[in-house]
Design an enzyme around this catalytic site. Structure first.
Site, PDB file in Angstrom:
ATOM      1  N   ARG A 114      -4.024  -8.475  11.588  1.00  0.00           N
ATOM      2  CA  ARG A 114      -3.901  -9.088  12.151  1.00  0.00           C
ATOM      3  C   ARG A 114      -4.604  -9.003  13.928  1.00  0.00           C
ATOM      4  NH1 ARG A 114       0.791 -12.426  10.911  1.00  0.00           N
ATOM      5  NH2 ARG A 114       1.614 -11.229   8.308  1.00  0.00           N
ATOM      6  N   TYR A 117      11.431  -3.005 -10.082  1.00  0.00           N
ATOM      7  CA  TYR A 117      11.426  -1.199 -11.789  1.00  0.00           C
ATOM      8  C   TYR A 117      12.609  -0.344 -11.847  1.00  0.00           C
ATOM      9  CZ  TYR A 117       6.431  -0.922  -9.507  1.00  0.00           C
ATOM     10  OH  TYR A 117       5.216  -1.715  -9.051  1.00  0.00           O
ATOM     11  N   GLY A 175       0.037   0.568   6.071  1.00  0.00           N
ATOM     12  CA  GLY A 175       0.566   2.054   5.228  1.00  0.00           C
ATOM     13  C   GLY A 175      -0.824   2.890   4.953  1.00  0.00           C
ATOM     14  N   VAL A 176      -1.186   2.251   3.591  1.00  0.00           N
ATOM     15  CA  VAL A 176      -2.284   2.288   2.689  1.00  0.00           C
ATOM     16  C   VAL A 176      -3.905   2.168   3.965  1.00  0.00           C
ATOM     17  CG1 VAL A 176      -3.986   2.249   0.742  1.00  0.00           C
ATOM     18  CG2 VAL A 176      -1.197   2.326   0.162  1.00  0.00           C
ATOM     19  N   ASN A 215      -3.612  -2.375   8.449  1.00  0.00           N
ATOM     20  CA  ASN A 215      -3.103  -1.962   9.240  1.00  0.00           C
ATOM     21  C   ASN A 215      -2.401  -1.610   8.654  1.00  0.00           C
ATOM     22  OD1 ASN A 215      -2.475  -5.107   9.112  1.00  0.00           O
ATOM     23  ND2 ASN A 215      -0.577  -4.163   9.786  1.00  0.00           N
TER      24      ASN A 215
HETATM   25  N1  LIG Z   1      -1.137   1.064  -6.973  1.00  0.00           N
HETATM   26  C1  LIG Z   1      -0.801   2.124  -5.957  1.00  0.00           C
HETATM   27  O1  LIG Z   1      -0.825   3.239  -6.827  1.00  0.00           O
HETATM   28  C2  LIG Z   1       0.002   1.974  -4.732  1.00  0.00           C
HETATM   29  C3  LIG Z   1       0.328   2.516  -3.488  1.00  0.00           C
HETATM   30  C4  LIG Z   1       0.536   2.224  -2.390  1.00  0.00           C
HETATM   31  C5  LIG Z   1       0.539   0.916  -2.480  1.00  0.00           C
HETATM   32  N2  LIG Z   1       0.579   0.089  -3.309  1.00  0.00           N
HETATM   33  C6  LIG Z   1       0.791  -1.447  -2.814  1.00  0.00           C
HETATM   34  O2  LIG Z   1      -0.191  -1.950  -2.066  1.00  0.00           O
HETATM   35  C7  LIG Z   1       0.563  -2.757  -1.419  1.00  0.00           C
HETATM   36  C8  LIG Z   1       0.419  -2.185   0.416  1.00  0.00           C
HETATM   37  O3  LIG Z   1       1.102  -1.020   0.688  1.00  0.00           O
HETATM   38  P1  LIG Z   1       1.545  -0.773   2.163  1.00  0.00           P
HETATM   39  O4  LIG Z   1       2.040   0.988   1.537  1.00  0.00           O
HETATM   40  O5  LIG Z   1      -0.288   0.019   2.803  1.00  0.00           O
HETATM   41  O6  LIG Z   1       1.924  -1.863   2.796  1.00  0.00           O
HETATM   42  P2  LIG Z   1       2.519  -2.281   4.294  1.00  0.00           P
HETATM   43  O7  LIG Z   1       2.154  -0.650   4.826  1.00  0.00           O
HETATM   44  O8  LIG Z   1       3.530  -3.259   3.791  1.00  0.00           O
HETATM   45  O9  LIG Z   1       1.091  -3.038   4.322  1.00  0.00           O
HETATM   46  C9  LIG Z   1       0.677  -3.986   4.347  1.00  0.00           C
HETATM   47  C10 LIG Z   1      -0.739  -4.873   4.686  1.00  0.00           C
HETATM   48  O10 LIG Z   1      -0.941  -6.150   3.794  1.00  0.00           O
HETATM   49  C11 LIG Z   1      -0.808  -6.670   5.370  1.00  0.00           C
HETATM   50  N3  LIG Z   1      -1.240  -8.278   4.833  1.00  0.00           N
HETATM   51  C12 LIG Z   1      -0.037  -8.865   3.871  1.00  0.00           C
HETATM   52  N4  LIG Z   1      -0.195  -9.986   4.137  1.00  0.00           N
HETATM   53  C13 LIG Z   1      -1.120 -10.542   4.273  1.00  0.00           C
HETATM   54  C14 LIG Z   1      -2.168 -11.625   3.547  1.00  0.00           C
HETATM   55  N5  LIG Z   1      -1.722 -12.356   3.554  1.00  0.00           N
HETATM   56  N6  LIG Z   1      -3.848 -10.978   3.800  1.00  0.00           N
HETATM   57  C15 LIG Z   1      -4.098  -9.758   3.955  1.00  0.00           C
HETATM   58  N7  LIG Z   1      -3.468  -8.532   3.833  1.00  0.00           N
HETATM   59  C16 LIG Z   1      -2.365  -8.883   4.297  1.00  0.00           C
HETATM   60  C17 LIG Z   1      -0.199  -6.433   5.877  1.00  0.00           C
HETATM   61  O11 LIG Z   1      -0.852  -7.196   6.921  1.00  0.00           O
HETATM   62  P3  LIG Z   1       1.161  -7.597   8.185  1.00  0.00           P
HETATM   63  O12 LIG Z   1       1.701  -6.406   8.799  1.00  0.00           O
HETATM   64  O13 LIG Z   1      -0.136  -8.070   9.478  1.00  0.00           O
HETATM   65  O14 LIG Z   1       1.853  -8.514   7.468  1.00  0.00           O
HETATM   66  C18 LIG Z   1      -0.094  -5.188   5.897  1.00  0.00           C
HETATM   67  O15 LIG Z   1      -1.179  -4.520   6.594  1.00  0.00           O
HETATM   68  C19 LIG Z   1       1.730  -2.831  -1.669  1.00  0.00           C
HETATM   69  O16 LIG Z   1       2.126  -3.865  -2.385  1.00  0.00           O
HETATM   70  C20 LIG Z   1       2.381  -1.455  -2.676  1.00  0.00           C
HETATM   71  O17 LIG Z   1       3.224  -1.744  -3.055  1.00  0.00           O
HETATM   72  C21 LIG Z   1      -0.022   0.405  -4.828  1.00  0.00           C
END
Ligand SMILES: NC(=O)c1ccc[n+]([C@@H]2O[C@H](COP(=O)([O-])OP(=O)(O)OC[C@H]3O[C@@H](n4cnc5c(N)ncnc54)[C@H](OP(=O)(O)O)[C@@H]3O)[C@@H](O)[C@H]2O)c1
Length: 318
Positions: free
Chosen positions: A175, A51, A154-155, A152
């Protein structure tokens, strides 16, 4: 003041903690003394160059919490000493990984009494996104079933709590080590996403009416396959920039609705932050802090947020 900056795009090691001039609030903004800054995947996208930021060096950081130290002209809603949390920073290169930050008033909300700065800093992006996805976009109701992917994360972990507080039946993927904690946060059924029979296991307990999708590129077709007729799939995240369907007819036959979103397109961010504050105040949503880091260790925090598996949020303490 101390601030974490990057002078060039690249790996987390480009982040440096430096001494720089404090900023001054302008009209319609407040100057916040940052006590905690949340760490989000999006912070890493600005650092890596995925970005754009308008100029270098830049300070990353979308979320934060602290105390107002000064207000710009025309600001009447806040005064010095107010405890606040904030979101939506970083895109202009002046983010929250700093001891002081200038924030437009519509990106700040009062932090309820008894809610820590760490919790406030962890909340903005993730609780705001869960709200925007499940309430504004999906209009989830108490009689419906929702599937939270990456529960698990953040979101995910706050979306589980929000959906449960709305009375919905909550299915979640994560997991195995996180299953018990996610159930205690409100999930009715938790499934490991690496099991071979994942789709069948989910539909056996009831096809979801709403899906919060964090990996659009991997699960676009899966969501159509497991969703109920008319399923609303809210797509928030992706690992790569391409996503495709392998059975368009399944999506067509179920009247699947895909809603892509970015929190910061919300027409009234301050209204969402007010809702986030109310959810924190009522304890309906309690962001879990997995670990804190100092500004000097911001590189580790940004590495860990993408590469490590944990439940909840990482937070920087200046
Ligand atoms: N559009 C928006 O406004 C917005 C806002 C916030 C976030 N986001 C995006 O949303 C995503 C998640 O954000 P976050 O803050 O929650 O990130 P995060 O804390 O890194 O969480 C990611 C989650 O996805 C899981 N994951 C990883 N590989 C996976 C798979 N193959 N199948 C299913 N789940 C899997 C992870 O599990 P493990 O811990 O076991 O690896 C973890 O629970 C990111 O891409 C972020 O950029 C978008």
């Amino acid at each position: 003041m101390r601030a974490v900056r990057f002078h060039e795009h690249g790996s987390p090691s480009v982040l440096q903690c430096e001494s720089i001039e404090s900023p001054t609030p302008t009209a319609g903004t407040v100057l916040v003394s940052v006590r905690a800054a949340g760490v989000n995947p999006v912070d890493t996208y600005f650092r890596s160059g995925e970005y754009a930021v308008p100029a270098l060096p830049a300070i990353p950081g979308t979320d934060g919490a602290g105390e107002i130290v000064a207000v710009g002209s025309g600001v009447t809603a806040f005064e010095p000493g107010d405890r606040v949390f904030l979101t939506g920073l970083g895109g202009d290169g002046s983010g929250s990984y700093a001891e002081e930050v200038v924030v437009p008033v519509d990106q700040v909300a009062t932090l309820p009494d008894g809610i820590s700065f760490e919790t406030g800093a962890a909340a903005g992006v993730v609780v705001g996104t869960a709200w925007r996805a499940l309430v504004d976009h999906a209009a989830l109701t108490a009689t419906e079933t929702v599937l939270i992917q990456g529960a698990n994360g953040g979101v995910g972990h706050v979306a589980v709590q929000l959906a449960a507080s709305m009375g919905a039946r909550v299915l979640a993927t994560a997991r195995e080590p996180y299953h018990d904690r996610l159930e205690s946060l409100g999930a009715d059924h938790v499934f490991s996403y690496d099991r071979d029979d994942l789709a069948g296991a989910i539909t056996n307990v009831g096809a979801p009416d709403v899906i919060l999708e964090t990996f659009v590129d991997e699960y676009l077709q899966f969501d159509a396959d497991v969703g109920a007729n008319g399923v609303r799939v809210v797509c928030i995240g992706n690992a790569t920039n391409e996503a495709s369907l392998t059975a368009v007819n399944t999506a067509k036959n179920k009247d699947v609705r895909y809603q892509f979103m970015t929190l910061f397109n919300a027409p009234d961010l301050s209204a969402i932050l007010e809702r986030v504050a109310a959810l924190l105040d009522s304890s309906d949503v309690v962001p879990q802090i997995e670990r804190t880091y100092t500004f000097e260790d911001a590189d580790d925090a940004q590495r860990d947020v993408l590469e490590e598996s944990f439940l909840g949020k990482l937070v920087l303490i200046p």
